[in-house]
Design a protein around this motif. Structure first.
Motif, mmCIF file in Angstrom:
data_model
loop_
_atom_site.group_PDB
_atom_site.id
_atom_site.type_symbol
_atom_site.label_atom_id
_atom_site.label_comp_id
_atom_site.label_asym_id
_atom_site.label_seq_id
_atom_site.Cartn_x
_atom_site.Cartn_y
_atom_site.Cartn_z
ATOM 1 N N PRO A 353 0.834 -1.205 0.000
ATOM 2 C CA PRO A 353 0.000 0.000 0.000
ATOM 3 C C PRO A 353 0.868 1.254 0.000
ATOM 4 C CG PRO A 353 -0.038 -1.066 2.148
ATOM 5 C CD PRO A 353 0.752 -1.949 1.256
ATOM 6 N N GLU A 354 0.224 2.388 -0.213
ATOM 7 C CA GLU A 354 0.966 3.645 -0.366
ATOM 8 C C GLU A 354 1.758 4.025 0.897
ATOM 9 O OE1 GLU A 354 -0.757 6.139 -2.906
ATOM 10 O OE2 GLU A 354 0.674 7.767 -2.589
ATOM 11 N N SER A 355 1.124 3.899 2.054
ATOM 12 C CA SER A 355 1.758 4.390 3.277
ATOM 13 C C SER A 355 2.967 3.537 3.667
ATOM 14 C CB SER A 355 0.734 4.393 4.419
ATOM 15 O OG SER A 355 1.413 4.479 5.651
ATOM 16 N N SER A 356 4.071 4.212 3.940
ATOM 17 C CA SER A 356 5.292 3.485 4.296
ATOM 18 C C SER A 356 5.158 2.798 5.652
ATOM 19 C CB SER A 356 6.478 4.441 4.315
ATOM 20 O OG SER A 356 6.292 5.412 5.319
ATOM 21 N N GLU A 357 4.195 3.240 6.471
ATOM 22 C CA GLU A 357 4.014 2.651 7.802
ATOM 23 C C GLU A 357 3.330 1.286 7.724
ATOM 24 O OE1 GLU A 357 5.167 3.735 10.860
ATOM 25 O OE2 GLU A 357 6.297 4.963 9.442
ATOM 26 N N GLU A 358 2.678 1.020 6.581
ATOM 27 C CA GLU A 358 1.979 -0.265 6.450
ATOM 28 C C GLU A 358 2.930 -1.343 5.925
ATOM 29 O OE1 GLU A 358 -2.077 -0.290 4.864
ATOM 30 O OE2 GLU A 358 -1.948 1.904 4.882
ATOM 31 N N ARG A 359 2.521 -2.594 6.156
ATOM 32 C CA ARG A 359 3.354 -3.715 5.707
ATOM 33 C C ARG A 359 3.473 -3.728 4.185
ATOM 34 N NH1 ARG A 359 0.934 -5.786 10.355
ATOM 35 N NH2 ARG A 359 2.502 -6.766 11.686
ATOM 36 N N GLY A 360 4.599 -4.213 3.692
ATOM 37 C CA GLY A 360 4.790 -4.327 2.252
ATOM 38 C C GLY A 360 5.652 -5.541 1.940
ATOM 39 N N LEU A 361 5.708 -5.882 0.644
ATOM 40 C CA LEU A 361 6.546 -7.001 0.207
ATOM 41 C C LEU A 361 7.788 -6.470 -0.481
ATOM 42 C CD1 LEU A 361 3.809 -9.273 -1.458
ATOM 43 C CD2 LEU A 361 4.956 -9.682 0.732
ATOM 44 N N LEU A 362 8.931 -7.012 -0.110
ATOM 45 C CA LEU A 362 10.132 -6.873 -0.940
ATOM 46 C C LEU A 362 10.245 -8.205 -1.631
ATOM 47 C CD1 LEU A 362 13.241 -5.395 0.928
ATOM 48 C CD2 LEU A 362 12.022 -4.414 -1.022
ATOM 49 N N LEU A 363 10.328 -8.207 -2.940
ATOM 50 C CA LEU A 363 10.379 -9.502 -3.613
ATOM 51 C C LEU A 363 11.573 -9.575 -4.530
ATOM 52 C CD1 LEU A 363 9.087 -9.532 -6.850
ATOM 53 C CD2 LEU A 363 7.259 -8.535 -5.485
ATOM 54 N N SER A 364 12.159 -10.748 -4.553
ATOM 55 C CA SER A 364 13.283 -10.948 -5.449
ATOM 56 C C SER A 364 12.780 -11.759 -6.647
ATOM 57 C CB SER A 364 14.407 -11.612 -4.667
ATOM 58 O OG SER A 364 14.908 -12.694 -5.357
ATOM 59 N N TYR A 365 13.134 -11.284 -7.833
ATOM 60 C CA TYR A 365 12.656 -11.865 -9.104
ATOM 61 C C TYR A 365 13.917 -12.283 -9.863
ATOM 62 C CZ TYR A 365 10.255 -11.568 -13.750
ATOM 63 O OH TYR A 365 9.742 -11.799 -15.011
ATOM 64 N N VAL A 366 14.128 -13.575 -9.963
ATOM 65 C CA VAL A 366 15.409 -14.106 -10.448
ATOM 66 C C VAL A 366 15.178 -14.980 -11.681
ATOM 67 C CG1 VAL A 366 17.421 -15.478 -9.772
ATOM 68 C CG2 VAL A 366 16.276 -14.063 -8.082
ATOM 69 N N ILE A 367 15.873 -14.657 -12.773
ATOM 70 C CA ILE A 367 15.637 -15.327 -14.055
ATOM 71 C C ILE A 367 16.942 -15.929 -14.563
ATOM 72 C CG2 ILE A 367 14.810 -15.015 -16.431
ATOM 73 C CD1 ILE A 367 13.455 -12.414 -15.557
ATOM 74 N N GLY A 368 16.960 -17.207 -14.917
ATOM 75 C CA GLY A 368 18.131 -17.793 -15.586
ATOM 76 C C GLY A 368 19.126 -18.409 -14.615
ATOM 77 N N GLY A 369 20.427 -18.087 -14.818
ATOM 78 C CA GLY A 369 21.514 -18.742 -14.073
ATOM 79 C C GLY A 369 21.355 -18.643 -12.559
ATOM 80 N N ASN A 370 20.956 -17.478 -12.062
ATOM 81 C CA ASN A 370 20.800 -17.335 -10.602
ATOM 82 C C ASN A 370 19.620 -18.145 -10.078
ATOM 83 O OD1 ASN A 370 23.017 -15.690 -9.894
ATOM 84 N ND2 ASN A 370 21.977 -13.899 -10.768
ATOM 85 N N ALA A 371 18.615 -18.354 -10.919
ATOM 86 C CA ALA A 371 17.474 -19.192 -10.499
ATOM 87 C C ALA A 371 17.930 -20.650 -10.365
ATOM 88 C CB ALA A 371 16.326 -19.065 -11.497
#
Ligand SMILES: Cc1cc2nc3c(=O)[nH]c(=O)nc-3n(C[C@H](O)[C@H](O)[C@H](O)COP(=O)(O)OP(=O)(O)OC[C@H]3O[C@@H](n4cnc5c(N)ncnc54)[C@H](O)[C@@H]3O)c2cc1C
Ligand SMILES: NC(=O)Cc1c[nH]c2ccccc12
Length: 470
Positions: A353-371
């Protein structure tokens, strides 16, 4: 119940039976669609609008395939998009369905916050303010241009002439000519130094076909913003599936094991909780990734060329790891939560959500060799690796971390890969992937020049509908 041998015998007998006129007319109208991802769903939906009888056979208990939103175990309101995440504002076919079903859009990413480039152990702010003092051996000219300037000159420049073709379903010919180079060779040919190539492409696999990556880049160039469906992208296949469910036009838990055709019909053999069953129609649409369809076509009378592309089509391994953060601590620092890195977690995105005080996801998106490297680890190590990488890029990640979810598309038995991949010389597969073979038609992202996008799945379905309705 009909076993496979009986079924084939019956199918052969039916091929010799004289077909009454009425049946022949009706025969044109029944289409069996294998796979309930966006390609299969939109194909059935459009065929039914035209008056065809269409049935979708989906192996899993849910529609959508590579459009999947995880919510369980996460804060309510957070959508972990394991597959399709963002809709470019230029993807008019995807947006047309979003509108048709009245789904709410939100911006995927604001552009007032800064992205991070993490290179050789250091974090740099990208695209905002002065050019960082990169820890690289760059020529004076490369330093003057900076990261964005080099991308503009060496990637966007050659694409300028292709911009007009941004909305055409055909792969532009000049791009096919570049299909002989890897992206690294393409940039080297233009005189870019090794370190500059590293900088421009932080995190990306430079051994890929230049044409493929330029196709992705072309998409970026013609796009000025991205959207996400508020509440989760799975509402898009969900809305299509609901229409089909109301008409009894989709069956879940049906694993197709063979697709065949003779002179007068086409069929799919499947296994479900009740045993084996054959479903016959006038046409079959294969809306399956080739990665899971390699052994299905023994009875399908396919050309040698088609058999070759089905056998040889490559797929990227793709992983996504989601870290729920107690608040979006990067925002007050002016950061977007997006980063390109030279770590295993080569790309970080954020959703919340917009507010920085609310929970959020940091997601890692990995394609190819690192996957591949992530897939070699157990689940806990994948999450630990991602937390460590997140901490290096966004200090404070470890302290704010609350919960994790993970998805490996190679490990998913219904997919065996994330995105169709075209190495040098292989972009010309696309039209062969798409070509009909008698009564069997082929849809799916791997048959479209928007490969790797929802728009590719939808465009391919519309193409097949036109072919059937011709
Ligand atoms: C990690 C990732 C990120 C992505 N990001 C984006 C993005 O940001 N934006 C975007 O627009 N697109 C994105 N995409 C691409 C988009 O998700 C796909 O292009 C699209 O969803 C593919 O649809 P499809 O119908 O071609 O295939 P699929 O969705 O793979 O559908 C195939 C279906 O067939 C079923 N199936 C498999 N085997 C059988 C069998 N034997 N019998 C019956 N059914 C079977 C599967 O269960 C599945 O439902 C992303 C994809 C991935 C993986
Ligand atoms: N849809 C995406 O997020 C990325 C993507 C589309 N096509 C690709 C080809 C290669 C690598 C990534 C992609």
């Amino acid at each position: 119940m009909m076993n496979r041998r009986n079924f084939l015998a019956a199918a052969a007998a039916a091929a010799f039976a004289p077909a009454p006129f009425l049946r022949a007319v009706e025969a044109k109208r029944r289409v069996v669609i294998v796979g309930g991802g966006l390609a299969g769903l939109s194909c059935a939906y459009e065929l039914r609008k035209l008056g065809f009888e269409a049935i979708v056979l989906e192996g899993q208990g849910r529609p959508g395939g590579r459009v999947q939103t995880l919510r369980e175990g996460l804060d309510p309101g957070l959508s972990a998009e394991t597959g399709a995440t963002r809709i470019p504002d230029t993807h008019l076919m995807t947006l047309a369905y979003v509108r048709e079903f009245g789904l709410p859009l939100e911006p995927f990413k604001g552009d007032d916050l800064a992205d991070v480039v993490h290179l050789r152990g250091q974090n740099y702010v990208a695209g905002h303010g002065p050019e960082p003092d990169w820890p690289l051996q760059l020529t004076p000219e490369e330093r003057r241009l900076g990261r964005a300037g080099m991308a503009k000159r060496y990637l966007a420049g050659p694409l300028e002439q292709l911009k007009g073709s941004g909305s055409s379903p055909i792969v532009p010919r000049p791009l096919l000519e570049l299909d002989h180079y890897t992206l690294r060779q393409f940039l080297e040919k233009q005189g870019l130094s090794t370190d500059a190539i590293e900088l421009v492409l932080v995190g990306a696999d430079t051994s890929l076909s230049a044409a493929l990556l330029l196709l992705v880049e072309l998409n970026e160039q013609v796009t000025s913003g991205y959207f996400h469906i508020r509440g989760g992208n799975d509402q898009l296949p969900g809305a299509l599936a609901k229409q089909l469910e109301m008409g009894g036009a989709i069956r879940y838990g049906c694993r197709v094991t063979s697709i065949g055709q003779d002179d007068s019909s086409a069929w799919a053999l499947m296994e479900h909780a009740g045993g084996q069953e054959a479903v016959r129609g006038d046409y079959v649409v294969s809306a399956l990734p080739f990665s899971v369809a390699r052994n299905l076509f023994a009875e399908a009378r396919l050309s040698a060329e088609k058999q070759r592309v089905i056998r040889e089509q490559k797929y990227f391994p793709v992983d996504k790891i989601f870290l729920q953060m107690q608040k979006q601590f990067w925002k007050p620092k002016g950061q977007s939560g997006f980063a390109n890195t030279d770590l295993i977690s080569e790309r970080f995105w954020s959703l919340g959500p917009e507010s920085s005080e609310e929970r959020g996801l940091l997601l890692s998106y990995v394609i190819g060799g690192n996957a591949v490297k992530l897939d070699a680890m157990d689940l806990q190590s994948r999450v630990q690796q991602t937390i460590a990488d997140a901490e290096a890029v966004f200090p404070g990640a470890r302290e704010h971390f609350e919960a994790a979810r993970a998805k490996s598309w190679s490990e998913d038995p219904w997919q065996r890969g994330g995105l169709s991949r075209f190495d040098p010389g292989e972009l010309s597969f696309i039209p062969v992937n798409a070509r009909r073979e008698g009564r069997i038609f082929f849809a799916g992202e791997h048959t479209s020049r928007w490969n790797g996008w929802m728009q590719g799945a939808i465009e391919s379905a519309h193409r097949v509908v036109n072919e059937i309705n011709a």
